[in-house]
Design a protein around this motif. Structure first.
Motif, mmCIF file in Angstrom:
data_model
loop_
_atom_site.group_PDB
_atom_site.id
_atom_site.type_symbol
_atom_site.label_atom_id
_atom_site.label_comp_id
_atom_site.label_asym_id
_atom_site.label_seq_id
_atom_site.Cartn_x
_atom_site.Cartn_y
_atom_site.Cartn_z
ATOM 1 N N MET A 13 9.227 29.094 38.748
ATOM 2 C CA MET A 13 9.868 29.649 37.553
ATOM 3 C C MET A 13 11.138 28.890 37.190
ATOM 4 O O MET A 13 11.538 28.874 36.027
ATOM 5 C CB MET A 13 10.157 31.139 37.750
ATOM 6 C CG MET A 13 8.915 32.007 37.712
ATOM 7 S SD MET A 13 9.265 33.766 37.506
ATOM 8 C CE MET A 13 9.887 33.851 35.828
ATOM 9 N N ALA A 14 11.767 28.265 38.173
ATOM 10 C CA ALA A 14 12.985 27.516 37.882
ATOM 11 C C ALA A 14 12.710 26.335 36.955
ATOM 12 O O ALA A 14 13.583 25.924 36.178
ATOM 13 C CB ALA A 14 13.612 27.025 39.187
ATOM 14 N N GLY A 19 13.637 30.834 28.156
ATOM 15 C CA GLY A 19 12.909 31.711 27.236
ATOM 16 C C GLY A 19 11.564 32.130 27.798
ATOM 17 O O GLY A 19 11.162 33.302 27.678
ATOM 18 N N TRP A 20 10.870 31.193 28.434
ATOM 19 C CA TRP A 20 9.592 31.517 29.062
ATOM 20 C C TRP A 20 9.794 32.418 30.284
ATOM 21 O O TRP A 20 8.963 33.287 30.566
ATOM 22 C CB TRP A 20 8.854 30.239 29.457
ATOM 23 C CG TRP A 20 8.263 29.519 28.285
ATOM 24 C CD1 TRP A 20 8.703 28.350 27.736
ATOM 25 C CD2 TRP A 20 7.141 29.935 27.501
ATOM 26 N NE1 TRP A 20 7.926 28.003 26.659
ATOM 27 C CE2 TRP A 20 6.954 28.956 26.484
ATOM 28 C CE3 TRP A 20 6.279 31.031 27.547
ATOM 29 C CZ2 TRP A 20 5.945 29.043 25.544
ATOM 30 C CZ3 TRP A 20 5.271 31.118 26.601
ATOM 31 C CH2 TRP A 20 5.102 30.142 25.615
ATOM 32 N N GLN A 21 10.884 32.204 31.008
ATOM 33 C CA GLN A 21 11.167 33.077 32.156
ATOM 34 C C GLN A 21 11.338 34.523 31.704
ATOM 35 O O GLN A 21 10.803 35.453 32.320
ATOM 36 C CB GLN A 21 12.430 32.602 32.883
ATOM 37 C CG GLN A 21 12.286 31.282 33.610
ATOM 38 C CD GLN A 21 13.510 30.957 34.434
ATOM 39 O OE1 GLN A 21 14.083 31.820 35.084
ATOM 40 N NE2 GLN A 21 13.926 29.686 34.424
ATOM 41 N N LEU A 55 9.750 39.992 41.983
ATOM 42 C CA LEU A 55 8.719 38.955 41.999
ATOM 43 C C LEU A 55 9.216 37.681 41.323
ATOM 44 O O LEU A 55 9.008 36.565 41.824
ATOM 45 C CB LEU A 55 7.461 39.482 41.299
ATOM 46 C CG LEU A 55 6.232 38.563 41.317
ATOM 47 C CD1 LEU A 55 5.799 38.266 42.744
ATOM 48 C CD2 LEU A 55 5.087 39.204 40.541
ATOM 49 N N ALA A 56 9.902 37.837 40.197
ATOM 50 C CA ALA A 56 10.423 36.667 39.491
ATOM 51 C C ALA A 56 11.544 35.995 40.285
ATOM 52 O O ALA A 56 11.582 34.769 40.417
ATOM 53 C CB ALA A 56 10.930 37.077 38.105
ATOM 54 N N ALA A 61 13.250 32.361 39.617
ATOM 55 C CA ALA A 61 13.787 32.657 38.290
ATOM 56 C C ALA A 61 15.300 32.446 38.267
ATOM 57 O O ALA A 61 16.005 32.878 39.186
ATOM 58 C CB ALA A 61 13.449 34.087 37.888
ATOM 59 N N THR A 62 15.773 31.786 37.248
ATOM 60 C CA THR A 62 17.209 31.503 37.133
ATOM 61 C C THR A 62 17.897 32.399 36.111
ATOM 62 O O THR A 62 19.120 32.352 35.977
ATOM 63 C CB THR A 62 17.433 30.035 36.741
ATOM 64 O OG1 THR A 62 16.758 29.769 35.506
ATOM 65 C CG2 THR A 62 16.900 29.101 37.813
#
Length: 362
Positions: A13-14, A19-21, A55-56, A61-62
């Motif tokens: 995810m990084a 925007g997609w995250q 989970l993200a 995820a940032t």
């Protein structure tokens, strides 16, 4: 470059645009919350986004919830709690203060003992476990722990993991306890007609309460400041508030995301060795507080679910959401005991933590 096996999943995810995250997080939150709603689980709109954020976060995820949005969400939850209580909360405090004080001190003593044992057995370094075991005021404990030399990452891991466990356990017990057989659940009206006066009062109370909380440097200023100010306005002046479901859903999502996104892979990997002991200590503390709830229910004749939620160790805003969602729960009693524990932990928690930490070093 780190070539560990889990590196690709950490970066998954990084590598995505923020925007997609956010889109992935939103879709996962809707799926989880929808599944929990179908299971009729209380606080599904809080726990679903929380699970999605975990989970993200553990997949790199940032994104983070901006502080103004998180503060606004806490203020809305403060309005929810303030609008739900009645003048009975003062009578509860006055009538049962010795029992409340005993329950709070027993909870602090039990959590301190667990922290002392984890530190004494060298499961976690230094005084980390002492601060991480504190039953409430998670953010304040994390910030203060760093000032006293504890590992803030592990303290945050223990504190937020306890919030997750408390929230999930309370929601599951509320789901099992409340008999919904034969009860037709009315459909949720997401966009009800707005009452301009009541809605404006709600926004005004959230703004002023949050600013007052910051001004007086309250812990969790947006939640606690709005809760106190809103309760005064609601109880003394009888000002009505309107909290439409779409606003509550957004606020719950912000709270859930803020908690869940703290669970990054490095923190989890750093704590893997101590995870069984940490989870065990959390379960012991929840069970201990459940026993206190059973005692209160037996002695005072209070509804068992009300007593259990009142004694849940931490996650006051999450417990408030669950209490508001469950039927036949005396939210005044729940918030009276939760508020008493919260304030005692803030007042004596640092001193107790330092005392236990000194005992560990000796």
């Amino acid at each position: 470059m780190d070539s560990s096996p889990d590196q690709p999943s950490v970066e998954r995810m990084a590598r995505m645009h923020k925007g997609w995250q956010w889109l992935v997080l939103l879709v996962l939150s809707i799926l989880f919350a929808g599944a929990l709603e179908l299971a009729a689980l209380p606080a599904a709109l809080l726990i679903g986004p929380m699970l999605a954020a975990i989970l993200a976060g553990t997949n790199g995820a940032t994104v983070r919830v901006p502080l103004p949005l998180f503060g606004s969400a806490q203020a809305i939850v403060g309005c929810l709690v303030a609008s739900s209580i009645s003048t009975d909360i003062f009578a509860v405090f006055y009538r049962e203060w010795p029992l409340f004080l005993g329950v709070v001190m027993a909870t602090v003593a039990a959590s301190s003992l667990l922290g002392w044992l984890i530190s004494r057995w060298r499961i976690l370094p230094g005084t980390t476990a002492v601060w991480g075991s504190s039953p409430g005021a998670a953010t304040a404990m994390v910030l203060m722990a760093g000032a006293f030399g504890a590992d803030q990452r592990l303290v945050a891991f223990m504190q937020y993991l306890r919030v997750i466990f408390v929230s999930m356990t309370a929601a599951l017990i509320a789901r099992m306890w409340v008999d919904t057989s034969g009860i037709e659940i009315p459909p949720i009206v997401w966009f009800p007609p707005i009452d301009p006066q009541a809605f404006a009062a709600t926004i005004g109370i959230a703004l002023v309460g949050g600013l007052m909380g910051k001004l007086f440097r309250l812990p969790s200023p947006f939640f606690l400041g709005t809760f106190i100010f809103g309760a005064v306005i609601h109880l003394d002046l009888g000002v009505p508030m309107q909290l439409p479901n779409w606003l509550l859903a957004l606020s719950y999502a912000m709270v859930g995301w803020s908690i869940g996104l703290n669970f990054t892979r490095p923190i989890l990997r750093h704590a893997t060795r101590a995870l069984p002991q940490i989870v065990g200590s959390i379960i012991v503390l929840i069970a201990f507080c459940g026993g206190l709830g059973f005692m209160i229910s037996h002695l005072l004749g209070v509804d068992p679910l009300t007593a259990y939620l009142a004694t849940s160790p931490g996650g006051m805003d999450s417990v408030a959401i669950i209490a508001a969602a469950a039927q036949n729960v005396d939210i005044s009693f729940v918030m009276a005991l939760q508020s008493a524990r919260f304030l005692v932990v803030l007042l004596v928690g640092p001193s107790v933590a330092r005392l236990v930490a000194r005992a560990v070093r000796e």
